[in-house]
Design a protein around this motif. Structure first.
Motif, PDB file in Angstrom:
ATOM      1  N   ILE A 157       0.827  -1.207   0.000  1.00  0.00           N
ATOM      2  CA  ILE A 157       0.000   0.000   0.000  1.00  0.00           C
ATOM      3  C   ILE A 157       0.860   1.256   0.000  1.00  0.00           C
ATOM      4  CG2 ILE A 157      -1.684   1.290   1.375  1.00  0.00           C
ATOM      5  CD1 ILE A 157      -2.808  -1.404   2.276  1.00  0.00           C
ATOM      6  N   VAL A 158       1.901   1.276   0.823  1.00  0.00           N
ATOM      7  CA  VAL A 158       2.769   2.454   0.900  1.00  0.00           C
ATOM      8  C   VAL A 158       3.516   2.657  -0.417  1.00  0.00           C
ATOM      9  CG1 VAL A 158       4.795   3.424   2.036  1.00  0.00           C
ATOM     10  CG2 VAL A 158       3.021   2.314   3.397  1.00  0.00           C
ATOM     11  N   ILE A 159       4.078   1.579  -0.962  1.00  0.00           N
ATOM     12  CA  ILE A 159       4.821   1.703  -2.220  1.00  0.00           C
ATOM     13  C   ILE A 159       3.879   2.085  -3.360  1.00  0.00           C
ATOM     14  CG2 ILE A 159       6.119   0.398  -3.950  1.00  0.00           C
ATOM     15  CD1 ILE A 159       7.404  -1.148  -1.657  1.00  0.00           C
ATOM     16  N   GLY A 160       2.644   1.521  -3.348  1.00  0.00           N
ATOM     17  CA  GLY A 160       1.682   1.886  -4.382  1.00  0.00           C
ATOM     18  C   GLY A 160       1.345   3.365  -4.349  1.00  0.00           C
ATOM     19  N   GLY A 161       1.172   3.919  -3.141  1.00  0.00           N
ATOM     20  CA  GLY A 161       0.888   5.352  -3.023  1.00  0.00           C
ATOM     21  C   GLY A 161       2.064   6.218  -3.427  1.00  0.00           C
ATOM     22  N   TRP A 162       3.266   5.770  -3.070  1.00  0.00           N
ATOM     23  CA  TRP A 162       4.462   6.575  -3.381  1.00  0.00           C
ATOM     24  C   TRP A 162       4.841   6.475  -4.854  1.00  0.00           C
ATOM     25  CZ3 TRP A 162       9.207   4.516  -4.985  1.00  0.00           C
ATOM     26  CH2 TRP A 162      10.244   5.442  -5.116  1.00  0.00           C
ATOM     27  N   ALA A 163       4.810   5.246  -5.424  1.00  0.00           N
ATOM     28  CA  ALA A 163       5.262   5.034  -6.798  1.00  0.00           C
ATOM     29  C   ALA A 163       4.358   5.706  -7.823  1.00  0.00           C
ATOM     30  CB  ALA A 163       5.354   3.545  -7.092  1.00  0.00           C
ATOM     31  N   SER A 164       3.113   6.000  -7.456  1.00  0.00           N
ATOM     32  CA  SER A 164       2.207   6.662  -8.388  1.00  0.00           C
ATOM     33  C   SER A 164       2.615   8.104  -8.660  1.00  0.00           C
ATOM     34  CB  SER A 164       0.777   6.627  -7.833  1.00  0.00           C
ATOM     35  OG  SER A 164       0.337   5.298  -7.659  1.00  0.00           O
TER      36      SER A 164
END
Length: 368
Positions: free
Chosen positions: A131-138
Motif C-alpha cells: 500500500i505504501v509503495i503503491g501510493g508513493w510510486a504513483s
C-alpha cells in the motif's frame, strides 16, 4: 528426500490456493454485494447466471480486458510491484493455519512450524509495503497521502494485535497453531475456556481476559485489513480513492483481492485461536457429548469422513466470521483519523497490555 512429504505439501498448497482461497476471495466480493443489498433493502447482483452467481467471473473478464496504463511520472518498477506485495502476504500467511485434522493420514496444514503465530505476524506485516509503495510510486499527492495514512494505521494496530494473543500462548504454552487447536479440543474453546472443567473457579475467571483478547484482536484485524470503520487508507470521500487512485485494470483489482484475502486469513486465525479451529463438540457415535477426539478427528468421526467433516467445520467458522466483517462494514460509519489513532494508542494498547498481567496472575492458580 522424503518425496511423499514433498508431494503432499505441493498438493496442499495447490488445493488451498486454487480450490479454496482464490474462489473464496472471488465469491467473498459477490457475497458482500449480496449482504450489503440485503442490509440496504436492495437486490444486488442478479443478472449474470442464476441469482448472479457468475458475476465474479464477469468482473474478472471485465478487469482483464480494461485498458491498463501506467502514469508517465510513476516509478514503473515499484508501481507494478506494489499490487503483488499487497496480495501475496495475505495468501502466504494461510500456510501455517491448520484447516483440518488429517485426511488420508496427511495433516491438514501446509507448514506446521513451531512459531506459527510469529510467522503470521511477520508475513502479514509486509502487506503495508504494498500500500505504501503503491501510493508513493504513483507520484501523485492523493495516493501518497493514502499510503502514509495506511502505514501509520497498520503499525499502530499491529502492536495491539500482537499483545492481544500473548494471553492465549501464556495459557497454551506453545506458539504452534496446531497446539492451540489441540489444547482447545482437550479443555474447551478459549472464547469459553475450560468448558469441560466446571469445578475450578479460577478457570472460569479466565473467560473475562480471553474475551478481552478476542475483542481486541478482532477489532485490530479490522484495522489491519483496512475494513470499515477503519478504511482510512482508502477514504473515498476524502482522497478520491486513496493509495490506488492511479491504478487500473488487474493491478487495481489486486489491491482489493489482497484486502479480501487478508480478511479471509484474519478470520481463519481468529477461528483457530478462539473458536477451536477445525474442532466441533458434537455427540459421539459412542454416546455422550464431550470434547475429546477419536484418532485425531472429530468425536466419533473416523477416517476420510472425519477429516472432511473437520475441514467443513473450519471453513464454516471462517464464513461466519467473514459475514460479521461485512455486517460491520455496512452498519458503522468511518472513524475520523484522530479517533482511529486515539483508539489504537490510548485504549487498545493499554487494555491488551493490562490483560497480559491479569492472565499471568491467574495462571499460577490453575496450573499444578
Amino acid at each position: 528426500m522424503d518425496w511423499f512429504l514433498v508431494i503432499t505439501s505441493l498438493l496442499k498448497i495447490v488445493g488451498i490456493l486454487f480450490l479454496v482461497i482464490l474462489p473464496m476471495v472471488s465469491y467473498a466480493i459477490y457475497a458482500e454485494r449480496k449482504v450489503s443489498a440485503a442490509i440496504q433493502d436492495r437486490i444486488g447482483p442478479n443478472r449474470v447466471g442464476p441469482v448472479g452467481l457468475f458475476q465474479p467471473i464477469a468482473d474478472m473478464f471485465k478487469l482483464l480486458l480494461k485498458e491498463d496504463f501506467t502514469p508517465r511520472a510513476a516509478n514503473t518498477f515499484y508501481y507494478w510491484l506494489a499490487p503483488c506485495l499487497a496480495v501475496m502476504p495475505a495468501i502466504i500467511t494461510i500456510a501455517v493455519v491448520p484447516f483440518g485434522s488429517t485426511l488420508l493420514g496427511v495433516p491438514m496444514v501446509i507448514a506446521d512450524v513451531n512459531v506459527g503465530i510469529l510467522f503470521v505476524f511477520a508475513i502479514a506485516s509486509l502487506g503495508v509495503y504494498g500500500i505504501v509503495i503503491g501510493g508513493w510510486a504513483s507520484n501523485s499527492k492523493y495516493p501518497f497521502l493514502g499510503g502514509i495514512r495506511s502505514s501509520s494505521q497498520m503499525l499502530s494496530y499491529e502492536l495491539s494485535l500482537g499483545l492481544a494473543v500473548i494471553p492465549v500462548f501464556l495459557l497454551v504454552g506453545n506458539l504452534r497453531l496446531t497446539s492451540v487447536v489441540r489444547y482447545q479440543i482437550e479443555h474447551g474453546w478459549l472464547i469459553t475456556p475450560f468448558v469441560g472443567d466446571w469445578a475450578n473457579p479460577w478457570k472460569w475467571l479466565l473467560t473475562i481476559p480471553m474475551l478481552i483478547s478476542f475483542l481486541v484482536f478482532t477489532i485490530a484485524i479490522f484495522a489491519e485489513t483496512n475494513r470499515l470503520p477503519f478504511d482510512l487508507p482508502e477514504a473515498e470521500q476524502e482522497l478520491a480513492g486513496g493509495y490506488n487512485t492511479e491504478y487500473s485494470s488487474m493491478k487495481f483489482s489486486l489491491f482489493f483481492l489482497g484486502e479480501y484475502a487478508a480478511m479471509i486469513t484474519g478470520s481463519a486465525v481468529i477461528a483457530t485461536l478462539f473458536f477451536g479451529g477445525w474442532h466441533l463438540p458434537v455427540p459421539s457415535w459412542h454416546g455422550g457429548f464431550h470434547w475429546a477426539v477419536v484418532d485425531g478427528n472429530a468425536p466419533g468421526w473416523r477416517g476420510v469422513v472425519g477429516g472432511l467433516f473437520n475441514i467443513a467445520t473450519f471453513f464454516t467458522k471462517v464464513t461466519v466470521l467473514i459475514f460479521i466483517f461485512r455486517w460491520v462494514r455496512w452498519t458503522l460509519p468511518r472513524f475520523r483519523y484522530d479517533q482511529l489513532m486515539r483508539l489504537g494508542w490510548l485504549f487498545f494498547f493499554e487494555i491488551a497490555l493490562v490483560n497480559i498481567f491479569i492472565v499471568a496472575a491467574i495462571l499460577p492458580f490453575i496450573r499444578p
